[in-house]
Design an enzyme around this catalytic site. Sequence first.
Site, mmCIF file in Angstrom:
data_model
loop_
_atom_site.group_PDB
_atom_site.id
_atom_site.type_symbol
_atom_site.label_atom_id
_atom_site.label_comp_id
_atom_site.label_asym_id
_atom_site.label_seq_id
_atom_site.Cartn_x
_atom_site.Cartn_y
_atom_site.Cartn_z
ATOM 1 N N HIS A 265 -40.285 20.785 -10.822
ATOM 2 C CA HIS A 265 -39.679 20.077 -10.834
ATOM 3 C C HIS A 265 -38.592 19.860 -11.787
ATOM 4 O O HIS A 265 -38.193 20.689 -12.029
ATOM 5 C CB HIS A 265 -41.260 19.475 -10.937
ATOM 6 C CG HIS A 265 -41.599 17.594 -10.904
ATOM 7 N ND1 HIS A 265 -39.608 17.204 -9.871
ATOM 8 C CD2 HIS A 265 -41.641 16.746 -11.271
ATOM 9 C CE1 HIS A 265 -39.579 15.932 -10.228
ATOM 10 N NE2 HIS A 265 -41.240 15.658 -10.200
ATOM 11 N N HIS A 306 -35.470 22.536 -2.407
ATOM 12 C CA HIS A 306 -36.225 21.826 -2.307
ATOM 13 C C HIS A 306 -36.645 21.293 -1.830
ATOM 14 O O HIS A 306 -36.656 21.332 -0.353
ATOM 15 C CB HIS A 306 -34.808 20.706 -2.171
ATOM 16 C CG HIS A 306 -34.787 19.385 -3.164
ATOM 17 N ND1 HIS A 306 -35.521 18.381 -2.860
ATOM 18 C CD2 HIS A 306 -35.128 18.411 -4.452
ATOM 19 C CE1 HIS A 306 -36.320 17.156 -3.402
ATOM 20 N NE2 HIS A 306 -35.607 17.270 -4.282
ATOM 21 N N ASP A 364 -31.024 19.845 -10.940
ATOM 22 C CA ASP A 364 -31.042 20.804 -12.106
ATOM 23 C C ASP A 364 -29.930 21.760 -11.680
ATOM 24 O O ASP A 364 -29.995 22.657 -13.098
ATOM 25 C CB ASP A 364 -32.775 21.280 -11.553
ATOM 26 C CG ASP A 364 -33.661 20.248 -12.119
ATOM 27 O OD1 ASP A 364 -34.575 19.948 -11.405
ATOM 28 O OD2 ASP A 364 -33.695 19.391 -12.510
HETATM 29 C C1 SDX Z 1 -36.544 18.643 -8.588
HETATM 30 O O1 SDX Z 1 -38.830 16.472 -5.181
HETATM 31 C C2 SDX Z 1 -38.014 16.122 -5.884
HETATM 32 O O2 SDX Z 1 -37.315 15.223 -5.095
HETATM 33 C C3 SDX Z 1 -37.517 16.623 -6.795
HETATM 34 C C4 SDX Z 1 -37.124 15.972 -8.093
HETATM 35 C C5 SDX Z 1 -36.475 15.078 -8.751
HETATM 36 O O3 SDX Z 1 -35.532 14.251 -8.785
HETATM 37 O O4 SDX Z 1 -37.736 14.497 -8.592
HETATM 38 O O5 SDX Z 1 -35.535 16.000 -7.045
HETATM 39 C C6 SDX Z 1 -36.348 17.289 -8.567
HETATM 40 O O6 SDX Z 1 -37.906 18.860 -9.196
HETATM 41 C C7 SDX Z 1 -35.733 19.673 -8.516
HETATM 42 C C8 SDX Z 1 -35.992 21.286 -7.310
HETATM 43 C C9 SDX Z 1 -35.965 21.720 -8.857
HETATM 44 N N1 SDX Z 1 -36.708 23.006 -9.159
HETATM 45 C C10 SDX Z 1 -35.975 24.286 -9.392
HETATM 46 O O7 SDX Z 1 -35.339 24.567 -8.686
HETATM 47 C C11 SDX Z 1 -37.161 26.055 -9.322
HETATM 48 C C12 SDX Z 1 -36.928 26.540 -7.806
HETATM 49 N N2 SDX Z 1 -36.987 25.909 -6.190
HETATM 50 C C13 SDX Z 1 -38.506 26.332 -5.724
HETATM 51 O O8 SDX Z 1 -39.776 26.477 -6.867
HETATM 52 C C14 SDX Z 1 -38.837 25.416 -4.363
HETATM 53 O O9 SDX Z 1 -37.663 25.481 -4.318
HETATM 54 C C15 SDX Z 1 -39.056 24.006 -4.716
HETATM 55 C C16 SDX Z 1 -40.058 23.867 -5.500
HETATM 56 C C17 SDX Z 1 -37.775 23.541 -5.366
HETATM 57 C C18 SDX Z 1 -39.504 23.921 -3.633
HETATM 58 O O10 SDX Z 1 -40.714 23.915 -3.140
HETATM 59 P P1 SDX Z 1 -41.232 24.060 -1.491
HETATM 60 O O11 SDX Z 1 -40.383 23.062 -0.546
HETATM 61 O O12 SDX Z 1 -42.581 24.730 -1.754
HETATM 62 O O13 SDX Z 1 -40.415 25.404 -0.912
HETATM 63 P P2 SDX Z 1 -41.706 27.001 -0.400
HETATM 64 O O14 SDX Z 1 -41.864 27.237 -2.079
HETATM 65 O O15 SDX Z 1 -42.277 26.708 0.455
HETATM 66 O O16 SDX Z 1 -39.857 28.260 -0.648
HETATM 67 C C19 SDX Z 1 -39.897 27.697 1.340
HETATM 68 C C20 SDX Z 1 -39.098 29.192 1.013
HETATM 69 C C21 SDX Z 1 -40.807 30.347 0.214
HETATM 70 O O17 SDX Z 1 -39.836 31.112 1.341
HETATM 71 P P3 SDX Z 1 -41.527 31.817 2.079
HETATM 72 O O18 SDX Z 1 -42.641 31.863 1.738
HETATM 73 O O19 SDX Z 1 -41.006 30.871 3.537
HETATM 74 O O20 SDX Z 1 -40.631 33.399 2.613
HETATM 75 O O21 SDX Z 1 -38.055 29.135 0.590
HETATM 76 C C22 SDX Z 1 -37.984 30.619 -1.413
HETATM 77 C C23 SDX Z 1 -39.495 30.486 -1.206
HETATM 78 O O22 SDX Z 1 -39.975 31.725 -1.720
HETATM 79 N N3 SDX Z 1 -38.030 29.493 -1.907
HETATM 80 C C24 SDX Z 1 -37.169 29.821 -2.630
HETATM 81 C C25 SDX Z 1 -36.554 29.671 -3.918
HETATM 82 N N4 SDX Z 1 -37.090 28.038 -3.349
HETATM 83 C C26 SDX Z 1 -38.083 28.937 -2.369
HETATM 84 N N5 SDX Z 1 -36.479 31.617 -3.207
HETATM 85 C C27 SDX Z 1 -35.842 32.058 -4.245
HETATM 86 N N6 SDX Z 1 -35.474 30.908 -4.911
HETATM 87 C C28 SDX Z 1 -36.112 29.914 -5.092
HETATM 88 N N7 SDX Z 1 -34.920 28.699 -5.367
#
Ligand code: SDX
Length: 429
Positions: A265, A306, A364
């Site tokens: 997050h 996201h 971010d």
């Molecule tokens: C913020 O919610 C909000 O509005 C938050 C925010 C706000 O203003 O409040 O926007 C701020 O928190 C932005 C997000 C910051 N976090 C990151 O940048 C961390 C990296 N991102 C990931 O951890 C992830 O994308 C999330 C946590 C942001 C979202 O996760 P989800 O929606 O639960 O999606 P997921 O983890 O299930 O991913 C879907 C797929 C997966 O692959 P499969 O299992 O389907 O094969 O996409 C892949 C994930 O492995 N994936 C990534 C990835 N993010 C998702 N693969 C590589 N790199 C990534 N960053």
Amino acid sequence: MADKKAQLIIEGAAPVELPVLTGTVGPDVIDVRSLTSTGHFTFDPGFMSTASCESKITYIDGDKGILLHRGYPIEQLAEKSDYLETCYLLLNGELPTAEQKAQFVSTVKNHTMVHEQLKSFLNGFRRDAHPMAIMCGVVGALSAFYHDSLDINDPHHREISAVRLVAKMPTIAAMVYKYSIGQPLMYPRNDLSYSENFLHMMFNTPCEIKPISPVLAKAMDRIFILHADHEQNASTSTVRLAGSTGANPFACIAAGIAALWGPAHGGANEAVLTMLDEIGDVSNVEKFLAKAKDKNDPFKLMGFGHRVYKNFDPRAKVMKQSADEVLDLLGVENNPTLQVAKELEKAALADPYFAEKKLFPNVDFYSGIILEAMGFPTSMFTPIFALSRTVGWISQWKEMIGDPQLKIGRPRQLYNGETLRDYVDIENR
Ligand code: SDX
């Protein structure tokens, strides 16, 4: 407004009719509140398909990459508004008139100081404590100083608590930073704007008061705007859940700060810089992209992906433009970190893995590059996010507490543990 119905057919049971509610924009929702009468719960870990509340504050269309605050696009607010005006909009629902804005700015300015005794809380922390750890503690401790405004059922108490939090967060964030580097704490100044004041408290010392660059103050203000609110994200949902119990607003915001800290997050901005430093050079980008795609490798591209945006995060676009402007101003052209970030973004957006999974840069990805160039240590990135998001948290809290239908948040579960069994004495185990 329920003018449509959904029908649920559960094997062996009579069909259940559920109201479908329609908002002003965005997906309809199926109202499942009556579902318990069927002896069933919905099951939605991570709340991927769950609307937890009604709200009028922020609307996101993740597929189109749209973000509106009270109907105004984030791009227009970032370009034409300023942070305190955006705070007024989020808190009150409308842009202020010139008179309302002047009054709000003056009120906030007159609440920027913290109680002198609050400073002693810092001494309980090691100097090398993470600023977020200190911020959690100090903001929670604010409730010990404001017994005059903790009646959450009193609209005036809710208003003054909101103003105090918006006004004091920059002072607290700067205090936490100064404490960590062993410098004297700087008092806020009422002759400076909100963002100038924060940069003053962060980077000036009693020995030398340098004028604040208007361009850096504008960049800071824009970063505050871009982080101000974002619908029902994890930390906002934490604030709402804490608030639903009747906890005081300072305790609720402290809970939101704790939730924001996680690297998935708000902690991602700090993690992006750590990742870019680890990549080190554009020649390593392909290697790290391969790691991000490798299911057996826990490495993820921080600042990418996201839960809601399956298109560009509109905040990331504004942030990227701001990064170019600030780094040019600071004469930090060819910043290696920015070069790696741009190459990483270009390679990821061209890669089928990221395209298929709809993984785009989020808010971010570029924010840390600007903050680092402005002189902030990476440990201060998430405290700055928390500072900016406080107005969103407290606006959502106010909206919830003011809702006559407020109920304590209490989800249920799918239990798959042991069923009833009798205690076994230790000698018989
Ligand atoms: C913020 O919610 C909000 O509005 C938050 C925010 C706000 O203003 O409040 O926007 C701020 O928190 C932005 C997000 C910051 N976090 C990151 O940048 C961390 C990296 N991102 C990931 O951890 C992830 O994308 C999330 C946590 C942001 C979202 O996760 P989800 O929606 O639960 O999606 P997921 O983890 O299930 O991913 C879907 C797929 C997966 O692959 P499969 O299992 O389907 O094969 O996409 C892949 C994930 O492995 N994936 C990534 C990835 N993010 C998702 N693969 C590589 N790199 C990534 N960053």
